[in-house]
Design a protein around this motif. Structure first.
Motif, short mmCIF file in Angstrom:
data_model
loop_
_atom_site.label_atom_id
_atom_site.label_comp_id
_atom_site.label_asym_id
_atom_site.label_seq_id
_atom_site.Cartn_x
_atom_site.Cartn_y
_atom_site.Cartn_z
N VAL A 123 0.85 -1.20 0.00
CA VAL A 123 0.00 0.00 0.00
C VAL A 123 0.88 1.24 0.00
O VAL A 123 1.78 1.38 0.84
N VAL A 124 0.62 2.16 -0.94
CA VAL A 124 1.38 3.41 -1.00
C VAL A 124 0.51 4.62 -0.66
O VAL A 124 1.02 5.70 -0.37
N LYS A 125 -0.82 4.45 -0.69
CA LYS A 125 -1.72 5.57 -0.36
C LYS A 125 -3.06 5.00 0.05
O LYS A 125 -3.59 4.09 -0.59
N GLY A 126 -3.64 5.54 1.13
CA GLY A 126 -4.96 5.12 1.56
C GLY A 126 -4.93 3.89 2.45
O GLY A 126 -3.89 3.50 2.99
N THR A 127 -6.10 3.29 2.61
CA THR A 127 -6.27 2.12 3.48
C THR A 127 -6.91 0.99 2.68
O THR A 127 -7.89 1.21 1.97
N ALA A 128 -6.35 -0.23 2.84
CA ALA A 128 -6.86 -1.40 2.12
C ALA A 128 -7.47 -2.39 3.10
O ALA A 128 -6.88 -2.67 4.15
N GLU A 129 -8.64 -2.90 2.72
CA GLU A 129 -9.23 -4.02 3.44
C GLU A 129 -8.95 -5.27 2.61
O GLU A 129 -9.42 -5.38 1.48
N VAL A 130 -8.17 -6.20 3.17
CA VAL A 130 -7.70 -7.36 2.42
C VAL A 130 -8.30 -8.63 3.02
O VAL A 130 -8.17 -8.89 4.22
N THR A 131 -8.97 -9.40 2.17
CA THR A 131 -9.49 -10.70 2.56
C THR A 131 -8.62 -11.79 1.95
O THR A 131 -8.40 -11.80 0.74
N ILE A 132 -8.09 -12.69 2.80
CA ILE A 132 -7.32 -13.84 2.33
C ILE A 132 -7.88 -15.07 3.03
O ILE A 132 -7.73 -15.23 4.24
N GLY A 133 -8.56 -15.92 2.26
CA GLY A 133 -9.23 -17.05 2.88
C GLY A 133 -10.31 -16.58 3.84
O GLY A 133 -11.20 -15.82 3.47
N GLU A 134 -10.22 -17.01 5.10
CA GLU A 134 -11.19 -16.59 6.12
C GLU A 134 -10.74 -15.36 6.89
O GLU A 134 -11.46 -14.83 7.72
N ASN A 135 -9.53 -14.88 6.60
CA ASN A 135 -8.94 -13.78 7.36
C ASN A 135 -9.17 -12.44 6.66
O ASN A 135 -8.97 -12.31 5.45
N VAL A 136 -9.59 -11.43 7.43
CA VAL A 136 -9.76 -10.07 6.93
C VAL A 136 -8.85 -9.15 7.74
O VAL A 136 -8.90 -9.17 8.98
N GLN A 137 -8.03 -8.36 7.06
CA GLN A 137 -7.11 -7.46 7.75
C GLN A 137 -7.07 -6.10 7.07
O GLN A 137 -7.43 -5.97 5.90
N VAL A 177 1.34 -7.36 2.02
CA VAL A 177 0.77 -8.67 2.27
C VAL A 177 1.08 -9.57 1.09
O VAL A 177 1.28 -9.10 -0.03
N TYR A 178 1.10 -10.88 1.32
CA TYR A 178 1.38 -11.88 0.29
C TYR A 178 0.14 -12.73 0.04
O TYR A 178 -0.50 -13.20 1.00
N ILE A 179 -0.24 -12.93 -1.22
CA ILE A 179 -1.40 -13.74 -1.60
C ILE A 179 -0.87 -15.01 -2.26
O ILE A 179 -0.38 -14.97 -3.40
N PRO A 180 -0.93 -16.15 -1.61
CA PRO A 180 -0.40 -17.39 -2.22
C PRO A 180 -1.20 -17.82 -3.44
O PRO A 180 -2.38 -17.50 -3.59
N LEU A 181 -0.56 -18.55 -4.32
CA LEU A 181 -1.21 -19.10 -5.50
C LEU A 181 -2.41 -19.94 -5.09
O LEU A 181 -2.32 -20.77 -4.17
N GLY A 182 -3.55 -19.73 -5.75
CA GLY A 182 -4.75 -20.52 -5.50
C GLY A 182 -5.58 -20.08 -4.32
O GLY A 182 -6.67 -20.62 -4.09
N GLU A 183 -5.12 -19.10 -3.54
CA GLU A 183 -5.86 -18.66 -2.35
C GLU A 183 -6.97 -17.69 -2.73
O GLU A 183 -6.78 -16.77 -3.54
N VAL A 184 -8.15 -17.87 -2.16
CA VAL A 184 -9.26 -16.95 -2.38
C VAL A 184 -8.96 -15.63 -1.68
O VAL A 184 -8.56 -15.62 -0.51
N HIS A 185 -9.15 -14.51 -2.41
CA HIS A 185 -8.78 -13.22 -1.82
C HIS A 185 -9.65 -12.10 -2.40
O HIS A 185 -10.32 -12.27 -3.42
N ARG A 186 -9.57 -10.95 -1.73
CA ARG A 186 -10.35 -9.78 -2.17
C ARG A 186 -9.68 -8.51 -1.66
O ARG A 186 -9.09 -8.50 -0.57
N LEU A 187 -9.78 -7.44 -2.47
CA LEU A 187 -9.24 -6.13 -2.10
C LEU A 187 -10.38 -5.13 -2.10
O LEU A 187 -11.20 -5.10 -3.02
N ALA A 188 -10.45 -4.28 -1.05
CA ALA A 188 -11.50 -3.26 -0.96
C ALA A 188 -10.91 -1.97 -0.41
O ALA A 188 -9.90 -1.97 0.29
N ASN A 189 -11.57 -0.86 -0.73
CA ASN A 189 -11.19 0.44 -0.21
C ASN A 189 -12.30 0.96 0.69
O ASN A 189 -13.30 1.49 0.21
N PRO A 190 -12.16 0.81 2.01
CA PRO A 190 -13.20 1.28 2.93
C PRO A 190 -13.06 2.75 3.28
O PRO A 190 -13.90 3.29 4.01
N GLY A 191 -12.01 3.40 2.79
CA GLY A 191 -11.71 4.77 3.19
C GLY A 191 -12.41 5.83 2.36
O GLY A 191 -13.27 5.55 1.52
#
Length: 475
Positions: free
Chosen positions: A409-423, A431-445
């Motif tokens: 992240v270089v600007k703003g705030t990211a909500e990152v979902t990796i598997g069952e974890n949200v951070q 953050v690192y997203i492994p191959l094959g892992e379900v993930h999502r990126l969002a901007n809550p800011g």
């Protein structure tokens, strides 16, 4: 006049005559040339007066649908409908489908103003006087076109010969003339009473449909069926592909305007250009004392009668005359302004060569309904992108079969979902997203989220995205 006009904006065209800024996936109507708005946005603004116009209907295609929606949202302009053409069928079928939609929502007496989204127009009092004359003429049962007062014997436009003057100030159409040779164009301009065919029209729904039934029954039949079997998808109306594909591939000019006995033309002396070449962009621009038009980060020395534009690197031009120098993020075009009509042939050469074909298709920066990305660096088994996400938006919940990803992240705030974890990630966190892992990126800011994405793997194509959940209907 008390009845509001329904604008119908054609925004599905592709074109590369203004390469390297205009490309197949980013045509000229969605690009900023000179100023802070695109041609499509300027078109929206011209039909935004609620005293004169109802909300516009926009015709475009699958590829441009989110560009249309986002550029309207940026101006806070509501659209009545976005119709998606499943295949290109020129303007007759598109206008017929729009008329079917408008007729259902309003009535047959409703006046439609059909206009392209890629013209440069000065929308002054003269322009709106012409609009009101056209509307009054259309209300009397005429199919109206806008005839631009010629400023030169141009050979790139069709012409219209005006006939008898009507009570509204419009004229009957004596005849349509195909793009003429220079000597014929010179004669018409000298004689007077001839106008450039602008490709803008105004007519009532019922008059248009009557003329289509008479002169283009296959077109109206296909359009009606395409609307009848259309599907609603989010804010879009998807015309039925099988039905729409059956429509003849013809223009509205050829389908009815050149055949009807009810055509009228409004002599239109407002400033208009179809921006069909870099030369026309130069003519429509604001020139300095040396005849130069410059836009973007430029330094111009001892140069005259030239067009200097950049959407990327700083351009320094010295000692030139009658030159176009145009820089995009990944390509530069240099040529004489007088030769700019030939850019299309150059683009065909680039498109035919495997090493350069991509330069005619897309830009390094691609826009998505959630924001977009810029390709920064490509190598063997790795790719670097700059990702930008609009506040409140989120990408699809997805996974990849062939690549892993690193996000910084270089600007703003990211909500990152990796598997069952949200951070939550903030500036300078990664953050690192492994191959094959379900993930999502969002901007809550409240500000734009920007991050650097490093992809590594055996295949890095955009088609290696398996969408599981997507708020934009793409899963």
């Amino acid at each position: 006049m008390t009845q509001k006009i329904v604008p119908v904006i054609m925004a599905g065209g592709r074109g590369t005559r203004l390469w390297p800024l205009s490309r197949a996936a980013a045509p000229k109507q969605f690009i900023q040339f000179i100023g802070d708005k695109t041609l499509f946005q300027e078109t929206l603004q011209r039909v935004s007066d609620p005293a004169l116009y109802d909300a516009p209907v926009v015709l475009t295609n699958e590829e441009f649908r989110f560009l249309v929606a986002e550029q309207a949202r940026e101006l806070d302009i509501d659209l009545a409908a976005i119709l998606l053409e499943p295949v290109a069928r020129n303007t007759a079928a598109a206008v017929a489908a729009a008329a079917a939609i408008v007729g259902k929502r309003f009535d047959g007496d409703t006046i439609m103003h059909v206009l392209g989204s890629d013209y440069e127009i000065v929308a002054d009092d003269t322009y709106f006087d012409c609009v009101r004359i056209a509307a009054a003429t259309a209300a009397q049962g005429k199919l109206v076109t806008f005839g631009i007062q010629p400023t030169e014997p141009a050979t790139g436009y069709g012409y219209i010969e005006g006939g008898e003057t009507l009570a509204t100030g419009a004229r009957t159409v004596a005849r349509f003339i195909e793009k003429p040779p220079l000597n014929k164009a010179e004669d018409m301009v000298a004689t007077g009473g001839f106008y450039w065919n602008s490709g803008m029209f105004m007519f009532s729904v019922s008059c248009l449909l009557d003329e289509l039934r008479t002169h283009a029954p296959e077109t109206i039949r296909a359009a009606d069926e395409a609307v009848e079997n259309a599907k609603t998808d989010l804010d879009f109306i998807r015309l039925d592909k099988a039905a729409f594909s059956a429509a003849p591939n013809i223009s509205i000019d050829y389908a009815i305007m050149e055949k009807t006995s009810n055509a009228a033309v409004v002599p239109s002396p407002f400033k208009w250009s179809d921006l069909g070449s870099w030369d026309s962009v130069w003519k429509s621009g604001s020139r300095d004392e040396y005849g130069n038009v410059a836009a973007g980060n430029t330094t111009v020395v001892n140069t005259k009668n030239s067009l200097i534009m950049t959407h990327g690197v700083h351009l320094a031009v010295q000692g030139m005359d009658d030159i176009a120098v145009i820089a995009s993020e990944d390509a530069v075009y240099v040529g004489r302004l007088q030769d700019s009509q030939d850019v299309g042939n150059l683009v065909k050469m680039l498109a035919a060569a495997p090493k350069t074909s991509q330069l005619t298709e897309t830009h390094p920066t691609s826009y998505r309904p959630w924001g977009g990305y810029t390709s920064v660096l490509n190598g063997d088994r790795f790719q670097v992108k700059r990702i930008f996400v609009t506040p409140g938006k989120k990408l699809s919940l997805q996974k990849h079969h062939h690549r892993s990803e690193h996000w910084i992240v270089v600007k703003g705030t990211a909500e990152v979902t990796i598997g069952e974890n949200v951070q939550m990630l903030r500036e300078n966190e990664s953050v690192y997203i492994p191959l094959g892992e379900v993930h999502r990126l969002a901007n809550p800011g409240k500000i734009m989220l920007e991050l650097i994405e490093v992809q590594t793997g055996s295949y890095l194509g955009e088609d290696d995205i398996i969408r599981i959940v997507d708020e934009f209907g793409r899963s």
